[in-house]
Design an enzyme around this catalytic site. Sequence first.
Site, PDB file in Angstrom:
ATOM      1  CE  LYS A  10     -25.280 -25.866  -6.425  1.00  0.00           C
ATOM      2  NZ  LYS A  10     -24.864 -26.237  -7.772  1.00  0.00           N
ATOM      3  CB  SER A  66     -20.252 -30.913  -1.972  1.00  0.00           C
ATOM      4  OG  SER A  66     -20.551 -29.617  -2.325  1.00  0.00           O
ATOM      5  CD  GLU A 104     -12.446 -21.257 -11.260  1.00  0.00           C
ATOM      6  OE1 GLU A 104     -13.032 -22.524 -11.580  1.00  0.00           O
ATOM      7  OE2 GLU A 104     -11.654 -20.699 -11.973  1.00  0.00           O
ATOM      8  N   GLY A 161      -8.869 -24.123  -6.960  1.00  0.00           N
ATOM      9  CA  GLY A 161      -9.724 -24.695  -7.942  1.00  0.00           C
ATOM     10  C   GLY A 161     -10.022 -23.746  -8.924  1.00  0.00           C
ATOM     11  CG  ASP A 210     -12.694 -26.122 -12.539  1.00  0.00           C
ATOM     12  OD1 ASP A 210     -12.305 -25.541 -11.300  1.00  0.00           O
ATOM     13  OD2 ASP A 210     -13.599 -26.515 -12.989  1.00  0.00           O
ATOM     14  CB  SER A 231     -23.467 -18.979  -4.156  1.00  0.00           C
ATOM     15  OG  SER A 231     -22.297 -19.111  -3.340  1.00  0.00           O
TER      16      SER A 231
END
Length: 325
Positions: free
Chosen positions: A56, A81, A207, A211, A213, A307
């Site tokens: 990030k 989060s 995923e 979750g 989506d 990640s």
Amino acid sequence: MPNALPVTLGDVHDAAARLKGVAHRTPVLRSRTLDALVGAEVFLKCENLQRIGAFKFRGAYNAVSRLTPAQLEQGVAAYSSGNHAQAVALAARELGSTAVIVMPEDAPRSKREATAGYGAEIVTYDRYSGDRVAIGEALAAERGLTLIPPYEHPHVIAGQGTAALELIEEVGDLDALLVPIGGGGLIAGSATAAKGLLPRIRVIGVEPEAGDDTKRSLSAGRRVSIPIPRTIADGQAAEIPGELTFSINRHLVDDVALVSEDDIRAAMRMAFERMKIVMEPSGATPLAALLAGRAGTLPRRVGLIVSGGNIDTRRFAELCAAPAG
């Protein structure tokens, strides 16, 4: 594929130049044991060793560094989060600005403490009843702050893509790239870089089963909302793909693999015991997909984006000790 997507390979190269000497050029890890287990050559891009412990920082710094002196003086806001929270807090500090971060009350303690440690003010909310986007937008408007969203921003997406750019620059041709999906920023940037450099590469998102989506959205050809996921992969607890990220991912992502909570725990254990690295649950999902055979028949050379590795020792031990089943 449309002629022009909102983020290009050129944008990723531009972000890489801006991040040079600021973000870590993280190592690429190999494991003969892993290769033998999955029957492929696997290259792990270790963003768990990035500044703030996750990819990030790349997107946050790329976005914050482009603000005007007046915007930096006024300050920035974000909602997250945990990992984007830390990334924006550190980027703001590095650039002489200040940050206010909206975080869920149940965010991992280690992520909250690290965010505060970078000098940010934290505002909490209940993720199951509150709307973090509305809270963040209202807070930014009230205080005159520039809002840096976790994935719905072209400069954030371009910055995240620099991890895949570096991986391919270092190891050369890859047949497939596996990337975790939360809001979709990392895979949008990664797919932009990977397919820009290697048009034939397969980009596979991963995923947690709770979750899914993005998988549902890609199947439907439109953004699909699900109940807020309850998963150990807190960085992937998204209820709907981002509008901007989905506009990229629907064209560049080839498939999405789903992994169970036990798959994630097993991958965390394997990475720690055999490769000597710590992965947070979200960071372990691509490895989980490989080890559990969720990504289908693998080609010869496979890249993974690990990640992040932001997890406290108590939680890490608890998850790794949990029995399967």
